[in-house]
Design an enzyme around this catalytic site. Structure first.
Site, PDB file in Angstrom:
ATOM      1  N   ALA A  16       2.750  -3.266   8.207  1.00 12.98           N
ATOM      2  CA  ALA A  16       1.593  -3.204   7.318  1.00 12.98           C
ATOM      3  C   ALA A  16       0.797  -4.500   7.353  1.00 12.98           C
ATOM      4  CB  ALA A  16       2.048  -2.931   5.889  1.00 12.98           C
ATOM      5  N   CYS A  17      -0.532  -4.366   7.424  1.00 14.18           N
ATOM      6  CA  CYS A  17      -1.382  -5.543   7.260  1.00 14.18           C
ATOM      7  C   CYS A  17      -2.465  -5.217   6.252  1.00 14.18           C
ATOM      8  CB  CYS A  17      -1.952  -6.041   8.587  1.00 14.18           C
ATOM      9  SG  CYS A  17      -3.180  -4.998   9.343  1.00 14.18           S
ATOM     10  N   GLU A  18      -3.368  -6.140   6.031  1.00 17.74           N
ATOM     11  CA  GLU A  18      -4.329  -5.954   4.950  1.00 17.74           C
ATOM     12  C   GLU A  18      -5.247  -4.763   5.230  1.00 17.74           C
ATOM     13  OE1 GLU A  18      -7.483  -6.199   2.249  1.00 17.74           O
ATOM     14  OE2 GLU A  18      -7.784  -6.501   4.379  1.00 17.74           O
ATOM     15  N   SER A  48      -0.192   0.444   9.248  1.00 15.64           N
ATOM     16  CA  SER A  48      -0.794   0.936   8.020  1.00 15.64           C
ATOM     17  C   SER A  48      -1.425  -0.223   7.252  1.00 15.64           C
ATOM     18  CB  SER A  48       0.316   1.604   7.190  1.00 15.64           C
ATOM     19  OG  SER A  48       0.085   1.488   5.821  1.00 15.64           O
ATOM     20  N   VAL A  50      -1.497  -2.189   3.787  1.00 18.32           N
ATOM     21  CA  VAL A  50      -0.441  -2.361   2.795  1.00 18.32           C
ATOM     22  C   VAL A  50      -0.597  -1.389   1.624  1.00 18.32           C
ATOM     23  CG1 VAL A  50       0.348  -3.948   0.995  1.00 18.32           C
ATOM     24  CG2 VAL A  50       0.208  -4.725   3.309  1.00 18.32           C
TER      25      VAL A  50
END
Lengths: 108, 146
Positions: A16-18, A48, A50
């Site tokens: 997950a990243c921003e 995805s 976050v």
């Protein structure tokens, strides 16, 4: 928060990243290839944002600045954090555990 | 419309710092009608919170979640810096890849890019080529579907 999951139960791993459009996708590509090289099949690796972590993920990896949000959004998942998208030490931990059939454990 | 086209590639560029390099990658997306100019500000803001350096001379600046509203059409730009741009610590970026994506149409391009990052020789070829189409074609290869 979960701290470990049995290898046999791992079906989906989320990075997950921003924004969920660049860094996480690149990192997911890398983990996919690591798992493939190790002969591990049947584990879905996806990227995805976050704020939109899918409910069916057993393992979630995120940048240290975002991991608290990831834990809040996905309390059922085993979470790992990292400092740098280009170097994620947990990839080794996860690949090794899945390869040997051991539990995937996060000590964070 | 393809995600990456010749007009989204700029060869032999020079920038004083990564701020300027990100602006160049963003301006290509603006000129090609892929994003509104506000998106470039988002790219610069995103970089301040977390570096987008991915290793092996490649950085992938992109906007934040909120900046998706400024994307007109998914596109990926490439700016080549043969002399490199200082990115973080001692790392130089030779290829700066601007990403603007609304959905997941760009997964294939980034899968190709991930291959390039893992093959130093591939990355070197892209950092030195004088043919924009070489970059377009390398990043547009069909990839295994999942």
């Amino acid at each position: 928060m979960a701290s470990s999951v049995a290898a046999s139960e791992v079906k989906k791993i989320i990075i997950a990243c921003e924004a969920g459009m660049g860094s996480s996708l690149m990192a997911a590509n890398k983990l996919k290839r690591m798992l493939k090289k190790a002969g591990i099949n049947g584990v879905d690796v996806k990227h995805s944002a976050v704020r939109a972590i899918p409910k069916d993920a057993q393992i979630v990896l995120s940048h240290e600045g975002l991991v608290q949000m990831a834990r809040d959004k996905a309390p059922w998942a085993v979470c790992f954090s990292f400092k740098n998208f280009s170097n994620i030490p947990a990839f080794e931990t996860i690949t090794e555990a899945l390869k040997t059939g051991a539990d995937v454990v996060s000590e964070e | 419309m393809s995600i990456i086209v010749k007009d989204l590639v700029r060869l032999n560029a020079q920038a004083a710092d990564k701020h300027e390099a990100i602006k160049m990658a963003g301006e290509l997306l603006v000129k090609a009608g892929r994003v509104k100019s506000a998106y470039v500000e988002g790219m610069l803001a995103r970089e301040k919170t977390m570096s987008t350096y991915m290793g092996n001379g490649v950085a992938i600046p992109h906007g934040e979640f909120e900046n998706r509203a400024d994307i007109i059409k998914t596109g990926i730009s490439v700016v080549q810096f043969p002399a490199g741009v200082a990115w973080e610590d001692d790392e130089l970026a030779y290829l700066v890849i601007g990403i603007a994506a609304t959905e997941n149409e760009h997964v294939g391009v980034l899968a190709n890019l991930a291959e390039v990052i893992e093959e130093p020789e591939d990355a070197e070829l892209l950092a030195r080529t004088t043919d924009a189409m070489f970059i377009v074609e390398r990043l547009s290869r069909p990839v295994e579907s999942e």
